[in-house]
Design a protein around this motif. Structure first.
Motif, short mmCIF file in Angstrom:
data_model
loop_
_atom_site.label_atom_id
_atom_site.label_comp_id
_atom_site.label_asym_id
_atom_site.label_seq_id
_atom_site.Cartn_x
_atom_site.Cartn_y
_atom_site.Cartn_z
N ALA A 264 -58.08 -20.18 -9.19
CA ALA A 264 -58.52 -20.31 -7.79
C ALA A 264 -57.76 -21.41 -7.05
O ALA A 264 -57.50 -21.30 -5.85
CB ALA A 264 -60.03 -20.57 -7.74
N CYS A 265 -57.42 -22.48 -7.77
CA CYS A 265 -56.77 -23.64 -7.13
C CYS A 265 -55.27 -23.72 -7.43
O CYS A 265 -54.64 -24.71 -7.07
CB CYS A 265 -57.46 -24.92 -7.57
SG CYS A 265 -59.17 -25.02 -7.09
N ASN A 266 -54.76 -22.71 -8.13
CA ASN A 266 -53.34 -22.68 -8.47
C ASN A 266 -52.94 -23.94 -9.24
O ASN A 266 -51.99 -24.64 -8.87
CB ASN A 266 -52.49 -22.49 -7.21
CG ASN A 266 -51.08 -22.05 -7.55
OD1 ASN A 266 -50.84 -21.48 -8.62
ND2 ASN A 266 -50.15 -22.33 -6.65
N ILE A 267 -53.69 -24.21 -10.29
CA ILE A 267 -53.45 -25.39 -11.13
C ILE A 267 -52.76 -24.93 -12.40
O ILE A 267 -53.19 -23.99 -13.06
CB ILE A 267 -54.77 -26.10 -11.47
CG1 ILE A 267 -55.45 -26.59 -10.19
CG2 ILE A 267 -54.55 -27.26 -12.43
CD1 ILE A 267 -56.86 -27.11 -10.39
N GLY A 268 -51.71 -25.62 -12.78
CA GLY A 268 -50.95 -25.25 -13.97
C GLY A 268 -51.66 -25.62 -15.26
O GLY A 268 -52.67 -26.32 -15.27
N GLU A 269 -51.09 -25.18 -16.37
CA GLU A 269 -51.63 -25.48 -17.70
C GLU A 269 -51.41 -26.96 -18.03
O GLU A 269 -50.49 -27.60 -17.53
CB GLU A 269 -50.95 -24.60 -18.75
CG GLU A 269 -51.31 -23.13 -18.66
CD GLU A 269 -52.79 -22.88 -18.87
OE1 GLU A 269 -53.40 -23.49 -19.77
OE2 GLU A 269 -53.35 -22.05 -18.11
N GLY A 270 -52.26 -27.46 -18.91
CA GLY A 270 -52.11 -28.84 -19.39
C GLY A 270 -52.62 -29.90 -18.43
O GLY A 270 -52.49 -31.10 -18.69
N ILE A 271 -53.22 -29.50 -17.32
CA ILE A 271 -53.74 -30.45 -16.33
C ILE A 271 -55.22 -30.73 -16.66
O ILE A 271 -55.98 -29.82 -16.96
CB ILE A 271 -53.64 -29.90 -14.90
CG1 ILE A 271 -52.20 -29.52 -14.55
CG2 ILE A 271 -54.23 -30.87 -13.88
CD1 ILE A 271 -51.26 -30.71 -14.46
N VAL A 272 -55.61 -32.00 -16.60
CA VAL A 272 -57.02 -32.38 -16.75
C VAL A 272 -57.40 -33.23 -15.55
O VAL A 272 -56.55 -33.77 -14.86
CB VAL A 272 -57.27 -33.18 -18.07
CG1 VAL A 272 -57.02 -32.32 -19.28
CG2 VAL A 272 -56.45 -34.45 -18.11
N TRP A 273 -58.70 -33.31 -15.31
CA TRP A 273 -59.19 -34.16 -14.23
C TRP A 273 -59.78 -35.42 -14.81
O TRP A 273 -60.48 -35.40 -15.83
CB TRP A 273 -60.28 -33.43 -13.42
CG TRP A 273 -59.74 -32.35 -12.52
CD1 TRP A 273 -58.48 -32.21 -12.05
CD2 TRP A 273 -60.49 -31.26 -11.99
NE1 TRP A 273 -58.38 -31.10 -11.26
CE2 TRP A 273 -59.61 -30.50 -11.18
CE3 TRP A 273 -61.81 -30.86 -12.09
CZ2 TRP A 273 -60.00 -29.37 -10.50
CZ3 TRP A 273 -62.21 -29.73 -11.40
CH2 TRP A 273 -61.32 -28.99 -10.61
N ARG A 274 -59.56 -36.53 -14.13
CA ARG A 274 -60.20 -37.80 -14.48
C ARG A 274 -61.35 -37.99 -13.50
O ARG A 274 -61.14 -38.03 -12.29
CB ARG A 274 -59.22 -38.96 -14.36
CG ARG A 274 -59.89 -40.31 -14.67
CD ARG A 274 -58.96 -41.49 -14.53
NE ARG A 274 -57.94 -41.39 -15.55
CZ ARG A 274 -56.63 -41.53 -15.32
NH1 ARG A 274 -56.19 -41.78 -14.09
NH2 ARG A 274 -55.76 -41.45 -16.29
N LEU A 275 -62.56 -38.07 -14.03
CA LEU A 275 -63.74 -38.23 -13.18
C LEU A 275 -63.84 -39.66 -12.67
O LEU A 275 -63.76 -40.61 -13.45
CB LEU A 275 -65.01 -37.86 -13.93
CG LEU A 275 -65.15 -36.42 -14.39
CD1 LEU A 275 -66.48 -36.22 -15.10
CD2 LEU A 275 -65.01 -35.45 -13.23
#
Length: 162
Positions: free
Chosen positions: A28-39
């Motif tokens: 949905a957000c066009n985010i690639g593989e291997g990406i994580v979010w830092r909260l």
């Protein structure tokens, strides 16, 4: 009674928390593989979010001049003003002189989005008004308060002792 909106989202993370992104979100957000979010903020359901929220609110109340009960840490009273607060996660119950209670509401509104329930503000006398707090209904009558327990709880008690 006060309800602090999005309480946990007000609290900065103290540890580094990384979240993997679900496949549908990546798409949905066009985010690639291997990406994580830092909260940066706590989330409801996070293991320590309730503790972090309490610590955050407590630090704000202490800066405002409140002291907490050693025996019941969810209760605090102001050192000089006539107002007390009972904390139950994001629901807070105030008791005290109206002017001092209104002062506290105004201070909390500087930091949080707050929803108010019950006899509020000063122009209302409280007669017949009610609020719900911790599964009980409180009805304000004259200078007193009538507590109406949860009907389901009463039925269960009657069944047990019939």
């Amino acid at each position: 009674m006060l309800d602090i909106k999005d309480a946990y989202l007000q609290v900065p993370q103290q540890e580094e928390v990384l979240v993997t992104i679900s496949d549908w979100m990546k798409k949905a957000c066009n985010i690639g593989e291997g990406i994580v979010w830092r909260l940066k903020r706590c989330l409801p359901g996070q293991r320590n979010a309730a503790t972090r929220w309490y610590e955050h609110l407590r630090s704000i109340l202490e800066r405002l001049g409140f002291e907490f009960s050693q025996h019941v840490p969810a209760l605090a009273k102001h050192k000089t003003k006539a107002v007390c607060i009972s904390i139950h996660v994001d629901d807070e119950l105030l008791a005290g002189q109206r002017e001092d209670s209104l002062w506290l509401v105004e201070e909390l509104e500087k930091v949080f989005r707050v929803e108010k329930e019950g006899p509020y503000p000063l122009t209302r006398n409280g007669n017949g008004e009610e609020l719900r707090y911790l599964k009980r209904k409180y009805v304000f009558v004259g200078e007193g308060i009538v507590v109406q327990p949860n009907e389901k709880y009463i039925k269960k008690l009657l069944e047990l002792y019939d």
